[in-house]
Design an enzyme around this catalytic site. Structure first.
Site, PDB file in Angstrom:
ATOM      1  CG  HIS A   1      -0.153  -0.006   2.526  1.00  0.00           C
ATOM      2  ND1 HIS A   1       0.431   1.120   3.071  1.00  0.00           N
ATOM      3  CD2 HIS A   1       0.125  -1.017   3.374  1.00  0.00           C
ATOM      4  CE1 HIS A   1       1.037   0.807   4.197  1.00  0.00           C
ATOM      5  NE2 HIS A   1       0.879  -0.485   4.412  1.00  0.00           N
TER       6      HIS A   1
ATOM      7  CD  GLU B   1       1.777  -6.017   8.033  1.00  0.00           C
ATOM      8  OE1 GLU B   1       1.816  -7.262   7.896  1.00  0.00           O
ATOM      9  OE2 GLU B   1       2.567  -5.242   7.474  1.00  0.00           O
TER      10      GLU B   1
END
Length: 218
Positions: A18, A91
């Site tokens: 990202h 994550e």
């Protein structure tokens, strides 16, 4: 890139980290905390999406956390492909480490931090083991890539730690060696290609389009 020189066979997985967040700038451990992109992060995602769109991906999947989902949307808007979101691509959950800077973690949890950096299995902050992250993320990636044609490309918008563990698992590396892969810069990506003996790492922490491998090691 010389398209004639880069004759691709087999499927390809593009694992895309990202864009930038405010916590990235602070070197603050994010984990599963849902932090949005900064303006610079959005610009990074738009630039990277223009490059990745030229690879003509066949499918896009992404973590459902804001920083990854917003990154994936930039590629979706250029390609017209829908994004399939999956929380298994989030994550690593890092418990009490989340929200702390790396310096704060080293001060408060020095022994645990050092053991992690040595490659030992550590539940950072009481959270997930890296192998547990791979257990949830890698099957999602494989399930989606198996649905694609023999020369298909899958783009996975996710997070640095999750991408590293997924690469390690797909390459068949021992977990203690996963750290040796190194990190990904914001909005950079790694590329895995399908070979005769399984997955191969073709690009790592790249910010430009893949180039052909010419010579004795192609």
């Amino acid at each position: 890139m010389n398209e004639d020189a880069y004759k691709r066979t087999g499927r390809r997985i593009v694992l895309w980290r990202h864009g930038q967040t405010a916590w990235n700038l602070d070197r603050r451990f994010q984990g599963t905390t849902d932090i949005p992109l900064t303006e610079s992060g959005v610009a990074q995602a738009r630039r990277a999406a223009r490059l990745l769109a030229s690879l003509k991906p066949d499918a896009i999947i992404a973590s459902d956390l804001k920083r990854a989902s917003a990154t994936a949307v930039e590629l979706s808007e250029l390609t017209g492909l829908p994004v399939v979101y999956d929380e298994a691509l989030r994550e690593t959950y890092a418990g009490v480490w989340q929200g702390l800077t790396h310096e704060e973690i080293k001060q408060r949890y020095e022994e645990q931090y050092t053991a992690w950096k040595r490659g030992e299995p550590v539940r950072r902050g009481g959270g997930e083991l890296e192998t547990e992250v791979a257990d949830r993320a890698a099957p999602v990636v494989l399930r989606h890539i198996e649905r694609l044609p023999e020369d298909g490309t899958l783009v996975v918008a996710s997070h640095g730690g999750t991408i590293r563990t997924t690469i390690g698992r797909l390459l068949g590396l021992e977990p203690r060696h996963w750290e040796s892969l190194g990190g990904l810069s914001n909005c950079c990506w790694s590329v895995l290609g399908e070979g005769a003996r399984g997955w191969r790492l073709l690009e790592h922490n790249a910010g430009t389009l893949p180039e052909p491998v010419l010579g004795d090691d192609d």
